[in-house]
Design a protein around this motif. Structure first.
Motif, PDB file in Angstrom:
ATOM      1  N   TYR A  32      34.178  41.524  45.994  1.00 20.81           N
ATOM      2  CA  TYR A  32      34.654  40.760  44.836  1.00 20.81           C
ATOM      3  C   TYR A  32      35.883  41.409  44.231  1.00 20.81           C
ATOM      4  N   TRP A  53      39.502  42.519  46.664  1.00 28.15           N
ATOM      5  CA  TRP A  53      38.177  43.021  47.022  1.00 28.15           C
ATOM      6  C   TRP A  53      38.243  44.230  47.946  1.00 28.15           C
ATOM      7  N   ASN A  74      34.686  51.404  46.735  1.00 28.58           N
ATOM      8  CA  ASN A  74      33.595  50.486  47.035  1.00 28.58           C
ATOM      9  C   ASN A  74      32.301  51.221  47.403  1.00 28.58           C
ATOM     10  N   SER A  98      34.817  40.787  36.748  1.00 30.77           N
ATOM     11  CA  SER A  98      34.641  40.516  38.175  1.00 30.77           C
ATOM     12  C   SER A  98      34.603  39.011  38.419  1.00 30.77           C
ATOM     13  N   ARG A 102      32.896  35.580  46.675  1.00 27.73           N
ATOM     14  CA  ARG A 102      33.189  36.632  47.654  1.00 27.73           C
ATOM     15  C   ARG A 102      34.518  36.387  48.371  1.00 27.73           C
ATOM     16  N   TYR A 103      35.225  37.485  48.602  1.00 24.61           N
ATOM     17  CA  TYR A 103      36.443  37.489  49.424  1.00 24.61           C
ATOM     18  C   TYR A 103      37.559  36.606  48.873  1.00 24.61           C
TER      19      TYR A 103
END
Length: 126
Positions: A32, A53, A74, A98, A102-103
């Motif tokens: 993220y 991310w 990460n 955030s 995703r991605y």
């Protein structure tokens, strides 16, 4: 449940440095994009910095470019904001945020972020 917790704020003299941290929990972190925003008294919240991310892409507000650096680890589920050459006008509550997808790419728009930390106070004295 996604949780973001900022730390590292404080009182510093103009020209000094601080490093903010934002620890994330509740879901996979490394997929993220993340952002830092700040809100000074009497002003609207504004974009400071964002990171993709993977950490390979970043963006900065013009007011902090060359002085602030955003990074992420990460493996530690943490995003950082290194702030150098601080000015009194950097005084604000700093929030990390955030995105929910995703991605996806990072964004400089506050409304593109779905999860927010409670903030950490940064005060720069002249």
């Amino acid at each position: 449940q996604v949780r973001l917790v900022e730390s590292g704020g404080g009182l510093v003299q103009a020209g000094g440095s601080l490093r903010l941290s934002c620890a994330a929990s509740g879901r996979s972190f490394g997929v993220y994009p993340m952002g830092w925003f700040r809100q000074a008294p009497g002003k609207e919240r504004e974009f400071v910095a964002a990171i993709g991310w993977s950490g390979g892409s970043t963006a900065y507000a013009d007011s902090v470019k060359g002085r602030f650096t955003i990074s992420r680890d990460n493996g530690k589920n943490t995003v950082y904001l290194q702030m150098n050459s601080l000015k009194p006008e950097d005084t604000a509550v700093y929030h990390c945020a955030s995105r929910a997808v995703r991605y996806i790419g990072y964004s400089i728009k506050e409304t593109d972020y779905d999860y927010w930390g409670q903030g950490t106070q940064v005060t720069v004295s002249s």
